[in-house]
Motif scaffolding. Structure first.
Motif, PDB file in Angstrom:
ATOM      1  N   TRP A  83      -5.274   5.312  -0.988  1.00  0.00           N
ATOM      2  CA  TRP A  83      -4.211   4.311  -0.935  1.00  0.00           C
ATOM      3  C   TRP A  83      -4.108   3.659  -2.303  1.00  0.00           C
ATOM      4  CZ3 TRP A  83      -5.611  -1.061  -1.214  1.00  0.00           C
ATOM      5  CH2 TRP A  83      -6.983  -1.305  -1.107  1.00  0.00           C
ATOM      6  N   VAL A  84      -2.927   3.222  -2.623  1.00  0.00           N
ATOM      7  CA  VAL A  84      -2.640   2.545  -3.892  1.00  0.00           C
ATOM      8  C   VAL A  84      -2.249   1.113  -3.578  1.00  0.00           C
ATOM      9  CG1 VAL A  84      -1.064   2.456  -5.877  1.00  0.00           C
ATOM     10  CG2 VAL A  84      -1.891   4.668  -5.021  1.00  0.00           C
ATOM     11  N   TRP A  85      -2.844   0.148  -4.297  1.00  0.00           N
ATOM     12  CA  TRP A  85      -2.435  -1.241  -4.071  1.00  0.00           C
ATOM     13  C   TRP A  85      -1.519  -1.720  -5.168  1.00  0.00           C
ATOM     14  CZ3 TRP A  85      -8.007  -1.787  -5.587  1.00  0.00           C
ATOM     15  CH2 TRP A  85      -8.190  -2.457  -6.800  1.00  0.00           C
ATOM     16  N   LEU A  86      -0.603  -2.611  -4.789  1.00  0.00           N
ATOM     17  CA  LEU A  86       0.272  -3.347  -5.698  1.00  0.00           C
ATOM     18  C   LEU A  86       0.180  -4.810  -5.310  1.00  0.00           C
ATOM     19  CD1 LEU A  86       3.470  -1.064  -5.614  1.00  0.00           C
ATOM     20  CD2 LEU A  86       1.649  -1.065  -7.329  1.00  0.00           C
ATOM     21  N   HIS A 111       0.855  -1.188   0.000  1.00  0.00           N
ATOM     22  CA  HIS A 111       0.000   0.000   0.000  1.00  0.00           C
ATOM     23  C   HIS A 111       0.891   1.239   0.000  1.00  0.00           C
ATOM     24  CE1 HIS A 111      -2.330  -3.225   1.863  1.00  0.00           C
ATOM     25  NE2 HIS A 111      -3.447  -2.531   1.714  1.00  0.00           N
ATOM     26  N   LEU A 112       0.721   2.089  -0.989  1.00  0.00           N
ATOM     27  CA  LEU A 112       1.367   3.396  -1.012  1.00  0.00           C
ATOM     28  C   LEU A 112       0.297   4.384  -0.578  1.00  0.00           C
ATOM     29  CD1 LEU A 112       3.151   3.058  -4.488  1.00  0.00           C
ATOM     30  CD2 LEU A 112       3.930   2.216  -2.260  1.00  0.00           C
ATOM     31  N   VAL A 113       0.501   5.019   0.570  1.00  0.00           N
ATOM     32  CA  VAL A 113      -0.613   5.729   1.204  1.00  0.00           C
ATOM     33  C   VAL A 113      -0.366   7.229   1.284  1.00  0.00           C
ATOM     34  CG1 VAL A 113      -1.391   3.739   2.537  1.00  0.00           C
ATOM     35  CG2 VAL A 113       0.356   5.243   3.501  1.00  0.00           C
ATOM     36  N   GLY A 114      -1.471   7.960   1.306  1.00  0.00           N
ATOM     37  CA  GLY A 114      -1.465   9.404   1.475  1.00  0.00           C
ATOM     38  C   GLY A 114      -2.836   9.841   1.968  1.00  0.00           C
TER      39      GLY A 114
END
Length: 542
Positions: free
Chosen positions: A242-245, A235-238
């Protein structure tokens, strides 16, 4: 004259993940049951099928493995997940210099990254091998819900077309597993909106995204054993998203953005090119990774508002809904397969009770109330919480709390086969009600705390595996418990959650003495926590 076909025991509308696993669970419970699955889609599905739901967590993985008996397939054809992992990397290109949440090693209970195309093709073949009839390419034309608890002989009727010809079938039970089309939901007016307005876009790239290679810092890489963060659901979070990979065994990688429209409108990301422009600003390392791979794009889709409820899921009149035909929460924490497993287990118990001549009314009502209680409790983890996702001080605490609630309460019921044990449910009702109220109070307090947080983002790893009590909580799912031991397990979880809530409150108010604790302070004060308890919140590893 040609005789009409004999009634079926169960007709399942939809041969995707929910419908096929339900069919197999029913057959495992009662090998004599006659189950027909009607699936609209032609098969086989393509690899890296255009579906979300690739990441499983412990309940869903246990359901597929132990309840349905698919463990060998999971281990041989899919990827074992290296847990959840979070990076506070908004606007950054130095991944090794931001806070990371995750485990440095695998914990005891496995979960998997599921390649849905491979999995669902296998499920069709396996269902047929187990004696279940699956008719692909069938389109349901009408549905007459004529079954009735008061009339044991009444049958439902399903009309469908196949290859341009019309067919019909009668059945004692009809289960809707057709996804968001929601045939029973639409027919009976059961749709129920909720107040969680998040949206999602997602796509697949025909290549690996190895997040471990995003830095040359060997000390950072070696904080994990194995040094393979790419196997996690990353998870790339802000703030507000959130962004999943998610890696897939077919060699593709699933990428998604999930956002609160109050922070990031859908119009800013609803095409691949817009999503790439969005990554350029908010997650530039991922933009760098994908920019040279645009030609490897396999698909792209979005949902404007993906979360919804359902007024009723199970009926004593011998119909039910499962999977996305019923309700859907949020892909954060990957609960979709969990709720499939829980719903299917309730449905299997209802159908088994009916076949044994038992009464359904009270049992169907209780199961429906239980599933809605699980839904309501889980919804609090997401609703109005997306602003916290950009907070490197509060989100790690939320993650520990959410896992503790999940592993300590809901997962214990699935792993120890107590979901349909109404005696244990009754004995634990006071503790379960207090846990639900405490969870709601903690989620509200986390939002309040995040409103004053300094949001410091040091280059450390918050290693969940370094918390002995946390790793043990995960391992405890594998225990074998009798009824008394299970009741005591949930009571212990109740006490642990109160102790953790007290520590969360103390940590936040230690830095912000004037912070309003709301109802959390009262609930913590009502429950005695022993002095000198082992610290429960994560400690930074440089």
């Amino acid at each position: 004259m040609e005789q009409p076909p004999s009634p079926r025991d169960v007709v399942i509308l939809g041969g995707g993940l929910a419908g096929l696993t339900l069919a197999m669970q029913l057959k495992r419970r009662d090998p004599a049951i006659d189950v027909l699955v009607l699936e609209r889609r032609g098969l086989p599905a393509p690899e890296a099928a255009h579906k979300v739901g690739e990441s499983t967590v412990e309940i869903g993985a246990h359901y597929f493995d132990k309840v349905i008996g698919l463990g060998d397939h999971l281990r041989e054809k899919h990827l074992r997940k290296f847990g959840f992992r979070f990076f506070f990397s908004e606007g950054r290109r130095d991944l090794d210099q931001v806070t990371e949440i995750g485990a440095s090693r695998h914990l005891s209970v496995p979960s998997y990254q599921i390649d849905r195309g491979i999995f669902e093709n296998f499920l069709v073949a396996e269902a047929r091998r187990r004696g279940i009839e699956v008719i692909e390419g069938s389109l349901v034309r009408s549905l007459d819900l004529a079954g009735s608890e008061q009339d044991p002989g009444a049958m439902h009727r399903v009309a469908f077309s196949l290859g341009g010809e019309s067919h019909s079938v009668t059945a004692r039970w009809v289960v809707d597993a057709c996804g968001r089309a929601g045939l029973i939901k639409r027919k009976l007016g059961l749709a129920e909106p909720n107040d969680h307005a998040a949206h999602a876009v997602w796509f697949r790239i025909k290549d690996r995204i190895e997040i471990d290679r995003w830095t040359d810092n060997m000390a950072w890489r070696e904080r994990c054993d194995p040094p393979a963060r790419w196997l996690s659901t990353n998870h790339l979070v802000g703030a507000g998203y959130w962004v999943w990979l998610i890696p897939l065994s077919s060699g593709s990688h699933s990428v998604g953005i999930v956002a609160d429209p109050a922070h990031h409108p859908l119009a800013s990301m609803d095409t691949f090119e817009k999503a790439m422009d969005w990554f350029r600003v908010y997650q530039p390392l991922l933009f760098d990774e994908l920019d040279g791979k645009r030609h490897l794009l396999q698909d792209f889709a979005f949902f404007k508002r993906f979360s919804y409820g359902c007024r009723q899921l199970f009926s004593a009149d011998r119909w039910a809904l499962t999977g996305e035909a019923g309700l859907f929460l949020d892909p954060f924490y990957s609960p979709g397969s969990d709720f499939i497993g829980i719903s299917n287990t309730f449905i299997t118990e209802l159908i088994a009770t009916d076949r044994q001549g038992g009464r359904l009314g009270a049992r169907a009502q209780v199961f429906d109330q239980l599933l809605h209680s699980f839904y309501d409790s889980t919804l609090t983890l997401y609703q109005d919480q997306y602003a916290i996702f950009g907070d490197p001080e509060v989100l790690p605490v939320k993650v520990i709390w959410d896992y503790s609630y999940y592993w300590g309460v809901l997962a214990q019921f699935m792993f120890h086969d107590r979901l349909t044990d109404l005696g244990s449910m009754a004995a634990l009702q006071p503790q379960l009600a207090r846990c639900q109220a405490l969870n709601a109070a903690v989620q509200t307090f986390l939002r309040t705390w995040s409103g004053v947080s300094a949001r410091r983002n040091p280059p450390v790893m918050l290693d969940q595996a370094a918390l002995p009590w946390f790793a043990e909580l995960n391992r405890s799912l594998n225990d074998t418990l009798d009824s008394d031991a299970f009741v005591q397990r949930i009571r212990d979880s109740h006490d642990r959650l109160h102790a953790l809530a007290a520590e969360i409150l103390a940590r936040a108010q230690g830095e912000h003495p004037a912070l309003d604790a709301g109802s959390l302070a009262e609930q913590v004060a009502e429950h005695h926590c022993p002095e000198g308890a082992v610290p429960m919140l994560p400690v930074a590893v440089a």
